[in-house]
Design an enzyme around this catalytic site. Structure first.
Site, PDB file in Angstrom:
ATOM      1  N   LYS A   1      54.052 -39.304  -5.938  1.00  0.00           N
ATOM      2  CA  LYS A   1      52.610 -39.384  -6.199  1.00  0.00           C
ATOM      3  C   LYS A   1      52.060 -37.967  -6.280  1.00  0.00           C
ATOM      4  O   LYS A   1      51.904 -37.285  -5.271  1.00  0.00           O
ATOM      5  CB  LYS A   1      51.869 -40.138  -5.090  1.00  0.00           C
ATOM      6  CG  LYS A   1      50.429 -40.450  -5.522  1.00  0.00           C
ATOM      7  CD  LYS A   1      49.448 -40.547  -4.384  1.00  0.00           C
ATOM      8  CE  LYS A   1      49.006 -39.236  -3.847  1.00  0.00           C
ATOM      9  NZ  LYS A   1      48.288 -38.357  -4.799  1.00  0.00           N
TER      10      LYS A   1
ATOM     11  N   GLU B   1      55.072 -29.807   4.651  1.00  0.00           N
ATOM     12  CA  GLU B   1      54.710 -28.416   4.343  1.00  0.00           C
ATOM     13  C   GLU B   1      53.189 -28.374   4.332  1.00  0.00           C
ATOM     14  O   GLU B   1      52.561 -28.773   3.353  1.00  0.00           O
ATOM     15  CB  GLU B   1      55.252 -28.006   2.969  1.00  0.00           C
ATOM     16  CG  GLU B   1      56.747 -28.122   2.802  1.00  0.00           C
ATOM     17  CD  GLU B   1      57.537 -27.133   3.640  1.00  0.00           C
ATOM     18  OE1 GLU B   1      56.926 -26.310   4.365  1.00  0.00           O
ATOM     19  OE2 GLU B   1      58.771 -27.186   3.588  1.00  0.00           O
TER      20      GLU B   1
ATOM     21  N   CYS C   1      49.518 -21.631  -0.050  1.00  0.00           N
ATOM     22  CA  CYS C   1      49.545 -21.724   1.418  1.00  0.00           C
ATOM     23  C   CYS C   1      50.218 -20.508   2.049  1.00  0.00           C
ATOM     24  O   CYS C   1      50.026 -20.247   3.228  1.00  0.00           O
ATOM     25  CB  CYS C   1      50.188 -23.020   1.868  1.00  0.00           C
ATOM     26  SG  CYS C   1      51.738 -23.325   1.067  1.00  0.00           S
TER      27      CYS C   1
ATOM     28  N   GLU D   1      42.205 -21.859   6.743  1.00  0.00           N
ATOM     29  CA  GLU D   1      42.801 -21.397   5.496  1.00  0.00           C
ATOM     30  C   GLU D   1      41.672 -21.205   4.471  1.00  0.00           C
ATOM     31  O   GLU D   1      40.854 -22.103   4.272  1.00  0.00           O
ATOM     32  CB  GLU D   1      43.769 -22.481   5.028  1.00  0.00           C
ATOM     33  CG  GLU D   1      44.800 -21.995   4.101  1.00  0.00           C
ATOM     34  CD  GLU D   1      45.832 -23.079   3.789  1.00  0.00           C
ATOM     35  OE1 GLU D   1      45.565 -24.270   4.026  1.00  0.00           O
ATOM     36  OE2 GLU D   1      46.904 -22.708   3.288  1.00  0.00           O
TER      37      GLU D   1
HETATM   38  P1  ADP Z   1      43.495 -30.832  -0.618  1.00  0.00           P
HETATM   39  O1  ADP Z   1      42.464 -31.135   0.417  1.00  0.00           O
HETATM   40  O2  ADP Z   1      43.756 -29.406  -0.785  1.00  0.00           O
HETATM   41  O3  ADP Z   1      43.326 -31.556  -1.901  1.00  0.00           O
HETATM   42  P2  ADP Z   1      45.292 -32.780   0.354  1.00  0.00           P
HETATM   43  O4  ADP Z   1      46.175 -32.655   1.529  1.00  0.00           O
HETATM   44  O5  ADP Z   1      44.151 -33.734   0.447  1.00  0.00           O
HETATM   45  O6  ADP Z   1      44.848 -31.329  -0.009  1.00  0.00           O
HETATM   46  O7  ADP Z   1      46.125 -33.180  -0.933  1.00  0.00           O
HETATM   47  C1  ADP Z   1      47.517 -33.044  -1.075  1.00  0.00           C
HETATM   48  C2  ADP Z   1      48.100 -34.333  -1.562  1.00  0.00           C
HETATM   49  O8  ADP Z   1      47.840 -35.331  -0.581  1.00  0.00           O
HETATM   50  C3  ADP Z   1      47.499 -34.869  -2.858  1.00  0.00           C
HETATM   51  O9  ADP Z   1      48.534 -35.476  -3.622  1.00  0.00           O
HETATM   52  C4  ADP Z   1      46.537 -35.925  -2.379  1.00  0.00           C
HETATM   53  O10 ADP Z   1      46.333 -36.974  -3.304  1.00  0.00           O
HETATM   54  C5  ADP Z   1      47.300 -36.471  -1.205  1.00  0.00           C
HETATM   55  N1  ADP Z   1      46.468 -37.203  -0.247  1.00  0.00           N
HETATM   56  C6  ADP Z   1      45.227 -36.902   0.199  1.00  0.00           C
HETATM   57  N2  ADP Z   1      44.809 -37.822   1.077  1.00  0.00           N
HETATM   58  C7  ADP Z   1      45.811 -38.729   1.200  1.00  0.00           C
HETATM   59  C8  ADP Z   1      45.993 -39.930   1.949  1.00  0.00           C
HETATM   60  N3  ADP Z   1      45.064 -40.395   2.763  1.00  0.00           N
HETATM   61  N4  ADP Z   1      47.165 -40.599   1.802  1.00  0.00           N
HETATM   62  C9  ADP Z   1      48.117 -40.137   0.980  1.00  0.00           C
HETATM   63  N5  ADP Z   1      48.015 -39.022   0.248  1.00  0.00           N
HETATM   64  C10 ADP Z   1      46.867 -38.326   0.352  1.00  0.00           C
END
Ligand code: ADP
Length: 462
Positions: A172, A247, A281, A365
């Site tokens: 995903k 990570e 990061c 960050e």
């Molecule tokens: P940012 O805040 O920098 O966008 P995220 O950690 O939210 O970083 O995003 C990194 C990845 O995690 C993306 O693929 C995002 O779709 C996914 N993501 C964010 N929230 C969720 C969640 N609740 N469950 C699964 N994947 C998630």
């Protein structure tokens, strides 16, 4: 440009009634619409991966290596197009996107080589006549959730070791940057990976994430993203005791001793801090400078930073977050030397000095083109400042006194340290963090081991 916009489940390209738009951070242009999938499609993708795993795990390492080599060749052949897609949907320049493509391809190549090196051990046993065998087998279906800052490299860094190990995958990608991932998976299909071995779904992260974390059929979750999301995913994985590679966010200290070559150090700060517009990061997050050279170095950094135009961040929210960090720092006594403003998602190159641990900008960050400078008097103080964070991903030390540099590196709690170097990330080295920057490593043999289980077989004796 024409973009591929479908998802890939069980070897079939699929759309959906509901879609969501992909908007370029460079100019706000609408690029494409991709499927808004959810829990049901995630389930289907897991089923397909689970079915394909039964055959894929029994393929020879030679076959798996061949497919990865073919995928690598196709990525190389198409890397200009891929770089243009990255640039359009993520916002970095095409030149920087080409660098990312080489980086991404290097992981596929590395794990094409590493596939055949998976091995075990034959060991002694305390029972007479008995011997033990330690073998390694693929962990099973892997769920990969990737971020938007390196839309190709993060996909390659997760998928290639998992595929080399004999795992099947449900990927995903991030909502902001799925087009690069779709293109990469189309090339993987062309490379000849069997149907179901690689599946890709785009859509609602919460719904898809819940299914990937809670499914008993997913053996491992490999995630790169924010610490907050990592924490949530870990809690969702607890129910099935799912293995994870995490990570997460960094807060890299960049320590500069007074004896360092200041010109090189200033250039390195800029290269590290402004890479990907500050959205990496392992970027230098806190520039920690020895007192006697702090003013001089701050001026040099500001001069170099002033050569950059305002840079596009992934979205307006990212700019707003940084403005908040700067307001907090200013209120607590920090001083803006350059920039400090945003226009929508475009952020001015910014340099801020007088930063202290009580400020949010020190603890969080930044993820933008902002160099936050603080100073120190003694080595111990530099180490304490560097370690005064929940993160522990990367650190940088600039000094011509190697004894001092080693002592500092030894005491810093990060998974990676660059001494007079910012180029620390490569397929041939372990990437990962200590503390709340996560767990597990990507790259080198460490990366493939994440996708292998150790099995011990005892033979003979009684
Ligand atoms: P940012 O805040 O920098 O966008 P995220 O950690 O939210 O970083 O995003 C990194 C990845 O995690 C993306 O693929 C995002 O779709 C996914 N993501 C964010 N929230 C969720 C969640 N609740 N469950 C699964 N994947 C998630």
């Amino acid at each position: 440009m024409d973009y591929k916009t479908q998802c890939f489940i069980g070897g079939e390209w699929r759309g959906s009634f509901q879609t969501f738009p992909i908007i370029s951070p460079r100019d706000g242009k609408h690029l494409a619409d991709v499927p808004l999938m959810g829990r049901a499609e995630a389930k289907e993708a897991i089923e397909a991966a689970s079915y394909a795993f039964r055959e894929w795990k029994n393929e020879t390492a030679w076959t798996r290596a061949d497919k990865l080599r073919e995928w690598h060749a196709l990525i190389q052949k198409n890397k200009k197009r891929l770089a243009a897609i990255i640039s359009a949907e993520q916002g970095k320049s095409e030149a920087e996107a080409m660098v990312e493509m080489d980086f991404a391809a290097s992981y596929v190549e590395w794990y094409a080589e590493e596939a055949r090196r998976v091995s075990g051990e034959i060991i002694q046993h305390p029972v007479k006549g008995s011997r033990g065998l330690v073998i390694r087998e693929p962990v099973g279906v892997v769920a990969a959730i990737t971020p938007w800052n390196f839309p190709a490299a993060m996909v390659a860094r997760k998928l290639s070791p998992a595929l080399a190990a004999g795992c099947s995958i449900v990927l995903k990608p991030a909502e902001a940057t799925p087009l690069t991932a779709i293109e990469l998976i189309a090339l993987a299909e062309e490379a000849g990976f069997p149907a179901g071995v690689i599946n890709l779904i785009t859509g609602n992260p919460q719904e898809i994430g819940k299914e990937l974390c809670e499914s008993k059929k997913v053996a491992k979750l490999s995630f790169t993203g924010s610490t907050a999301t990592g924490r949530l995913l870990l809690s969702q994985c607890a129910g099935t005791i799912k293995k994870t590679v995490m990570e997460l966010g960094g807060n890299a200290p960049f320590i500069i001793f007074a004896d360092a070559n200041l010109e090189e150090a200033a250039k390195a700060v800029i290269a590290s801090r402004f890479r990907n517009h500050g959205q990496a990061c392992i970027c230098a997050n806190r520039i920690i400078v020895e007192n006697p050279v702090c003013d001089e170095l701050s001026k040099r950094i500001a001069k170099l930073a002033a050569e950059f135009p305002p840079l596009p961040l992934i979205n307006r929210k990212a700019s707003e977050k940084i403005l908040g960090l700067l307001d907090d720092a200013k209120a607590k006594g920090a001083c803006i030397l350059l920039g400090g403003n945003a226009n929508g998602n475009f952020f001015e190159p910014t340099v801020i000095s007088g930063v202290t641990p009580g400020m949010r900008i020190f603890q969080e960050e930044i993820f933008g083109p902002v160099a936050a400078i603080c100073n120190f008097q003694k080595l111990d103080e530099a180490v304490n400042l560097a370690n005064d964070t929940e993160a522990g991903l990367a650190a940088y030390i600039y000094s011509v006194n190697l004894d001092k540099a080693w002592k500092t590196a030894d005491q810093i709690r990060t998974g990676m340290v660059g001494i007079n170097s910012i180029a620390i990330s490569a397929a041939s080295s372990p990437f990962g963090g200590m503390n709340q920057s996560g767990m597990g490593r990507e790259g080198r043999h460490f990366g493939i081991e994440e996708y292998l289980e150790v099995k011990y077989i005892s033979m003979g004796g009684f």
